[in-house]
Design an enzyme around this catalytic site. Structure first.
Site, PDB file in Angstrom:
ATOM      1  N   GLU A 112      41.629 -46.464  38.597  1.00 23.92           N
ATOM      2  CA  GLU A 112      40.902 -46.023  37.388  1.00 23.92           C
ATOM      3  C   GLU A 112      40.133 -44.746  37.689  1.00 23.92           C
ATOM      4  O   GLU A 112      39.716 -44.543  38.819  1.00 23.92           O
ATOM      5  CB  GLU A 112      39.838 -47.062  36.994  1.00 23.92           C
ATOM      6  CG  GLU A 112      40.334 -48.431  36.767  1.00 23.92           C
ATOM      7  CD  GLU A 112      39.165 -49.425  36.677  1.00 23.92           C
ATOM      8  OE1 GLU A 112      38.038 -49.035  36.328  1.00 23.92           O
ATOM      9  OE2 GLU A 112      39.417 -50.598  36.971  1.00 23.92           O
ATOM     10  N   LYS A 114      36.902 -42.521  38.049  1.00 25.06           N
ATOM     11  CA  LYS A 114      35.492 -42.840  38.320  1.00 25.06           C
ATOM     12  C   LYS A 114      34.635 -41.922  37.464  1.00 25.06           C
ATOM     13  O   LYS A 114      34.509 -40.736  37.740  1.00 25.06           O
ATOM     14  CB  LYS A 114      35.180 -42.637  39.800  1.00 25.06           C
ATOM     15  CG  LYS A 114      33.765 -43.046  40.172  1.00 25.06           C
ATOM     16  CD  LYS A 114      33.603 -43.057  41.677  1.00 25.06           C
ATOM     17  CE  LYS A 114      32.254 -43.588  42.103  1.00 25.06           C
ATOM     18  NZ  LYS A 114      31.126 -42.857  41.567  1.00 25.06           N
ATOM     19  N   ASP A 116      31.560 -40.165  35.799  1.00 25.81           N
ATOM     20  CA  ASP A 116      30.281 -39.763  36.378  1.00 25.81           C
ATOM     21  C   ASP A 116      29.163 -39.927  35.357  1.00 25.81           C
ATOM     22  O   ASP A 116      28.839 -39.009  34.616  1.00 25.81           O
ATOM     23  CB  ASP A 116      30.375 -38.313  36.858  1.00 25.81           C
ATOM     24  CG  ASP A 116      29.267 -37.986  37.827  1.00 25.81           C
ATOM     25  OD1 ASP A 116      28.561 -38.922  38.259  1.00 25.81           O
ATOM     26  OD2 ASP A 116      29.106 -36.803  38.157  1.00 25.81           O
ATOM     27  N   TYR A 225      34.405 -51.015  32.520  1.00 27.99           N
ATOM     28  CA  TYR A 225      35.331 -51.081  33.640  1.00 27.99           C
ATOM     29  C   TYR A 225      35.336 -52.410  34.387  1.00 27.99           C
ATOM     30  O   TYR A 225      36.046 -52.563  35.375  1.00 27.99           O
ATOM     31  CB  TYR A 225      35.123 -49.923  34.617  1.00 27.99           C
ATOM     32  CG  TYR A 225      33.733 -49.763  35.183  1.00 27.99           C
ATOM     33  CD1 TYR A 225      33.152 -50.742  35.957  1.00 27.99           C
ATOM     34  CD2 TYR A 225      33.014 -48.597  34.939  1.00 27.99           C
ATOM     35  CE1 TYR A 225      31.887 -50.594  36.477  1.00 27.99           C
ATOM     36  CE2 TYR A 225      31.740 -48.438  35.449  1.00 27.99           C
ATOM     37  CZ  TYR A 225      31.182 -49.441  36.229  1.00 27.99           C
ATOM     38  OH  TYR A 225      29.932 -49.289  36.740  1.00 27.99           O
ATOM     39  N   LYS A 310      36.297 -40.163  46.433  1.00 26.81           N
ATOM     40  CA  LYS A 310      35.418 -39.153  45.822  1.00 26.81           C
ATOM     41  C   LYS A 310      36.056 -37.767  45.878  1.00 26.81           C
ATOM     42  O   LYS A 310      36.526 -37.331  46.930  1.00 26.81           O
ATOM     43  CB  LYS A 310      34.085 -39.110  46.576  1.00 26.81           C
ATOM     44  CG  LYS A 310      33.244 -40.349  46.363  1.00 26.81           C
ATOM     45  CD  LYS A 310      32.448 -40.270  45.076  1.00 26.81           C
ATOM     46  CE  LYS A 310      31.249 -39.401  45.272  1.00 26.81           C
ATOM     47  NZ  LYS A 310      30.036 -39.912  44.703  1.00 26.81           N
ATOM     48  N   CYS A 404      28.081   4.754  38.818  1.00 29.72           N
ATOM     49  CA  CYS A 404      29.067   3.925  39.519  1.00 29.72           C
ATOM     50  C   CYS A 404      28.680   3.837  41.001  1.00 29.72           C
ATOM     51  O   CYS A 404      28.484   4.870  41.650  1.00 29.72           O
ATOM     52  CB  CYS A 404      30.465   4.543  39.389  1.00 29.72           C
ATOM     53  SG  CYS A 404      31.688   3.729  40.433  1.00 29.72           S
ATOM     54  N   CYS A 407      31.544   5.956  43.069  1.00 28.86           N
ATOM     55  CA  CYS A 407      31.808   7.391  42.995  1.00 28.86           C
ATOM     56  C   CYS A 407      30.665   8.165  42.344  1.00 28.86           C
ATOM     57  O   CYS A 407      30.726   9.389  42.234  1.00 28.86           O
ATOM     58  CB  CYS A 407      33.118   7.652  42.247  1.00 28.86           C
ATOM     59  SG  CYS A 407      33.032   7.199  40.507  1.00 28.86           S
ATOM     60  N   CYS A 422      33.274   2.216  34.936  1.00 28.21           N
ATOM     61  CA  CYS A 422      33.283   3.543  35.524  1.00 28.21           C
ATOM     62  C   CYS A 422      34.431   4.296  34.837  1.00 28.21           C
ATOM     63  O   CYS A 422      35.578   3.854  34.895  1.00 28.21           O
ATOM     64  CB  CYS A 422      33.542   3.462  37.024  1.00 28.21           C
ATOM     65  SG  CYS A 422      33.847   5.097  37.723  1.00 28.21           S
ATOM     66  N   CYS A 427      38.319   7.174  40.500  1.00 26.88           N
ATOM     67  CA  CYS A 427      37.333   6.415  41.281  1.00 26.88           C
ATOM     68  C   CYS A 427      38.083   5.672  42.389  1.00 26.88           C
ATOM     69  O   CYS A 427      39.088   4.984  42.116  1.00 26.88           O
ATOM     70  CB  CYS A 427      36.595   5.425  40.381  1.00 26.88           C
ATOM     71  SG  CYS A 427      35.450   4.372  41.296  1.00 26.88           S
TER      72      CYS A 427
HETATM   73  S1  IVH Z   1      33.562 -50.522  39.697  1.00 29.11           S
HETATM   74  C1  IVH Z   1      32.619 -53.387  42.552  1.00 29.11           C
HETATM   75  N1  IVH Z   1      34.810 -48.728  38.234  1.00 29.11           N
HETATM   76  O1  IVH Z   1      30.630 -45.797  40.415  1.00 29.11           O
HETATM   77  C2  IVH Z   1      32.709 -52.638  41.324  1.00 29.11           C
HETATM   78  N2  IVH Z   1      32.651 -48.212  39.056  1.00 29.11           N
HETATM   79  O2  IVH Z   1      29.912 -45.722  43.269  1.00 29.11           O
HETATM   80  C3  IVH Z   1      31.640 -51.626  41.174  1.00 29.11           C
HETATM   81  N3  IVH Z   1      31.803 -46.035  38.356  1.00 29.11           N
HETATM   82  O3  IVH Z   1      27.925 -48.021  40.343  1.00 29.11           O
HETATM   83  C4  IVH Z   1      31.890 -50.628  40.179  1.00 29.11           C
HETATM   84  N4  IVH Z   1      33.549 -45.454  37.159  1.00 29.11           N
HETATM   85  O4  IVH Z   1      28.413 -46.590  38.250  1.00 29.11           O
HETATM   86  C5  IVH Z   1      33.698 -49.024  38.929  1.00 29.11           C
HETATM   87  N5  IVH Z   1      36.014 -47.233  36.905  1.00 29.11           N
HETATM   88  C6  IVH Z   1      34.901 -47.548  37.591  1.00 29.11           C
HETATM   89  C7  IVH Z   1      33.802 -46.671  37.681  1.00 29.11           C
HETATM   90  C8  IVH Z   1      32.691 -47.044  38.435  1.00 29.11           C
HETATM   91  C9  IVH Z   1      32.335 -45.101  37.576  1.00 29.11           C
HETATM   92  C10 IVH Z   1      30.487 -45.929  39.025  1.00 29.11           C
HETATM   93  C11 IVH Z   1      29.584 -47.105  38.836  1.00 29.11           C
HETATM   94  C12 IVH Z   1      29.239 -47.607  40.211  1.00 29.11           C
HETATM   95  C13 IVH Z   1      29.520 -46.414  41.042  1.00 29.11           C
HETATM   96  C14 IVH Z   1      29.858 -46.812  42.454  1.00 29.11           C
END
Ligand code: IVH
Length: 662
Positions: A112, A114, A116, A225, A310, A404, A407, A422, A427
């Site tokens: 999935e 991640k 932010d 999630y 990451k 410039c 030149c 310029c 130049c």
């Molecule tokens: S699972 C054990 N799934 O990432 C399961 N976390 O670094 C724990 N996060 O605290 C979380 N997208 O805030 C999971 N698809 C995703 C996520 C996700 C973002 C964040 C979440 C967690 C942090 C962990």
């Protein structure tokens, strides 16, 4: 219709519209119609306050949170994730998972994005949202229910079925979409308020408002999630179950049967990262089977059954030590930031663009400031904002010089343009920068001929334009400072090799204004030879995909100048390849197979298929390992599941359109 029934009907309609708009990103009514329904509901509820229920759509925004947020203990701890940064790390993770499970167990992973933002837990009792809390320390967090209720992609009551558990604890990420973040910061800048550093901080700041009315004005969204309580036996089933109850679940999750496929999906997310409307800072890989998760268990706060891959950070803070000026190959004088070196998106950054003098003053950037810089993928790093709160006393404003820097000719600023130029056609910067561009990676890619070597060749009077490169002799090169016989040989071999790059790279390398890499490719794949290109007319060029009158005019002007024709002749005489092979214009999807499934919103299925085919793709109605992409619309079913099982990348309609329009 009796009031009670009308109220029930209005609530159902409004919820359905909110679901379409905020969860599916596919509006089903106009704003006016939505407002009308909402007004009518408010009217009826004002007449009959005894019929107001907490999950009515009118009840999203409540009163102030008096005395700050109270602490609540989570039903089950909110875990965090350990991080990995490479394919090798992922393989090691897989090995640990295997070692922790009985031999010969099949392992499936769910992959999935991640997101932010910030983690929250939402507790539903008998289908009603009763409490929402931030992650806090994982065991207890802050009660932010009144603010969470204002987020329209979060259902106040669930679409219920026989399967809906009495208690459901939904975990997910509250985030701010990129567009909303940009809008919010623009508003704050205009109002003289401090800007948020990134969407995550903006989401956190918006969720921690004591007045829910303020949170309601910020565009926040929620991706579910996981379920802390009420989960299914397979994680992917939980995600599907959450979708069915009305949550927005990242539609890009996939189930795969090997860590290699998971790693491939990580790469594909990394590529698509900048096309998404929300920030992702990585990819999460989870063991699908809850039974296996239980066997693997948890170390400290991190489960052994999941990791976060990451991505390198794309923003960093550093000191702006100086502002220097560089004259580009078209004469534009561009200010650049000299930075205290900082690691960013996988490389060390020492310079960043500041665009132009207006940008510097509008953004209130001074020499000596701490600044936030941004670098995404191969994009040139840029300074995005200064941090005036941290401004040292000796910071000084930047003043654009009058002449410039190369030149000494007084620089000019054409009407309506932000750039200073310029105007001197002789130049020295123009020739030098043109050469730097010619040898650069996306252009003729001449390895070993970097800026330093070019400066030396220019200094020795051996070079005036790109054609001179092909006349260099080994003795001439070997005589340069810090150049031995061997490096001279290598350099000449690299120059020789560049002759075969082809027309598209050559057209880009020639530095014709408006002709970037993409336009050069389109032109080369249409004209096929330099001679045909030199005879191009404006009409012919504008008839090509994505070619506007500006490019056409610039090309026609360029080919009319005798100096340019002479340069081309000399390159040709030196043996530089003047033709282009490869697929024709409009074949960007050649070799790819698309499967469309579910209801699309912007296109009909036949339209979408025709569009993919026009770009050279094959389309098919069934998903197999050979499928390149599945484009999934609303209510996609079996084909989407199949794609996820096979690890075939799944695109939303929007992503498909982006890919097609690229
Ligand atoms: S699972 C054990 N799934 O990432 C399961 N976390 O670094 C724990 N996060 O605290 C979380 N997208 O805030 C999971 N698809 C995703 C996520 C996700 C973002 C964040 C979440 C967690 C942090 C962990």
């Amino acid at each position: 219709m009796p009031v009670r029934e009308e109220i029930a009907k209005l609530r159902e309609q409004i919820r359905a519209h909110e679901y379409s708009y905020y969860v599916l990103d596919a509006p089903t009514v106009t704003d006016d119609e939505y407002d009308r329904l909402m007004r009518r509901l408010k009217e009826l509820e004002a007449e009959r306050p005894d019929l107001i229920t907490p999950d009515s759509p009118t009840q999203r925004v409540g009163g102030m949170v008096a005395g700050g947020f109270e602490q609540v203990v989570h039903l089950a701890p909110l875990l965090s994730l350990s991080n990995v940064f490479s394919r090798e790390d992922l393989t090691a993770f897989d090995a640990r998972v295997r070692a922790g499970l009985p031999e010969d167990e099949q392992i499936e992973y769910v992959v999935e994005p991640k997101i932010d933002g910030l983690a929250c837990s939402l507790v539903y009792e008998n289908g009603l949202l009763v409490r929402a809390a931030t992650r806090g320390d994982g065991t207890a967090g802050e009660n932010v229910t009144s603010n969470i209720r204002t987020i329209k992609s979060i259902p106040l009551s669930l679409y219920q079925s026989a399967e809906t558990p009495a208690v459901l604890d939904v975990r997910g990420e509250v985030y701010m979409p990129k567009k909303a973040f940009a809008r919010l910061n623009a508003e704050r800048e205009a109002a003289g308020e401090a800007e948020f550093a990134n969407p995550r901080n903006a989401a956190a700041g918006s969720l921690r408002q004591l007045d829910p009315a303020v949170t309601a004005k910020r565009t926040l969204a929620f991706f579910a999630y996981a379920a802390g309580v009420g989960a299914k036996d397979k994680h992917a089933d939980t995600l599907r179950f959450l979708t069915g109850m009305g949550f927005k679940v990242s539609q890009g999750y996939n189930t795969v049967d090997s860590i290699d496929k998971a790693a491939d999906l990580v790469d594909s997310w990394a590529k698509r990262r900048n096309m998404l409307d929300f920030e992702i800072d990585g990819v999460v890989i989870k063991v699908n089977s809850v039974r296996q998760q239980a066997i693997l268990g948890v170390t400290g706060k991190d489960p052994r059954w999941a990791v976060a891959y990451k991505f390198p950070a794309e923003e960093a803070e550093t000191l702006l030590e100086d502002i220097i000026l560089r004259v580009g190959r078209t004469g534009v004088v561009t200010p650049a930031a000299v930075l205290s070196p900082v690691r960013l998106a996988g490389s060390t950054v020492r310079r960043a663009t500041l665009h132009n003098a207006d940008f510097i003053s509008q953004k209130d950037i001074m020499v000596g400031d701490y600044v936030i810089i941004h670098k995404a993928g191969d994009i040139i790093p840029e300074v995005v904002r200064s941090l005036p709160d941290k401004r040292p006393a000796d910071a000084r404003p930047f003043v654009m010089p009058e002449d410039c820097p190369e030149c000494g000719t007084p620089i000019i600023r054409p009407e309506g343009e932000a750039a200073w130029r310029c105007p001197n056609p002789h130049c020295p910067a123009l020739g030098r920068e043109g050469l730097i561009h010619y040898v650069s990676r996306g252009a003729m890619d001449i390895e070993g001929v970097g800026e330093k070597v070019l400066f030396a060749l220019l200094g020795a009077g051996l070079l005036r334009d790109p054609a001179d490169l092909y006349a260099l002799t080994k003795e001439e090169v070997a005589n340069l400072e810090r150049m031995g016989d061997k490096s001279a040989e290598n350099m000449l071999a690299a120059i020789e090799m560049s002759k075969g790059r082809g027309l598209s790279r050559l057209l880009f390398a020639l530095g014709i204004r408006q002709v970037g890499e993409k336009a050069a490719k389109t032109l080369a794949r249409h004209f096929r030879s330099m001679d045909a290109f030199l005879a191009a007319t404006e009409e012919e060029i504008t008839s090509l995909p994505d070619m506007g009158p500006k490019i056409a005019e610039s090309v026609v002007t360029w080919v009319s100048l005798p100096a340019n024709l002479e340069l081309v002749e000399r390159l040709k005489a030196a043996g530089v390849l003047m033709t282009e092979e490869g697929p024709s214009v409009g074949d960007k999807f050649s070799g790819k197979t698309f499967v469309f499934t579910g209801t699309l919103e912007k296109l009909t299925r036949p339209e979408a298929e025709a569009m993919a085919e026009a770009l050279g793709a094959k389309t098919s109605s069934s998903v197999s390992k050979k499928t390149s992409y599945v484009v999934a619309g609303k209510e996609a079913g079996g084909k989407l599941d199949k794609a996820q099982q096979l690890g075939v990348p799944v695109l939303s309609e929007e992503e498909f359109l982006l890919l097609a329009g690229e």
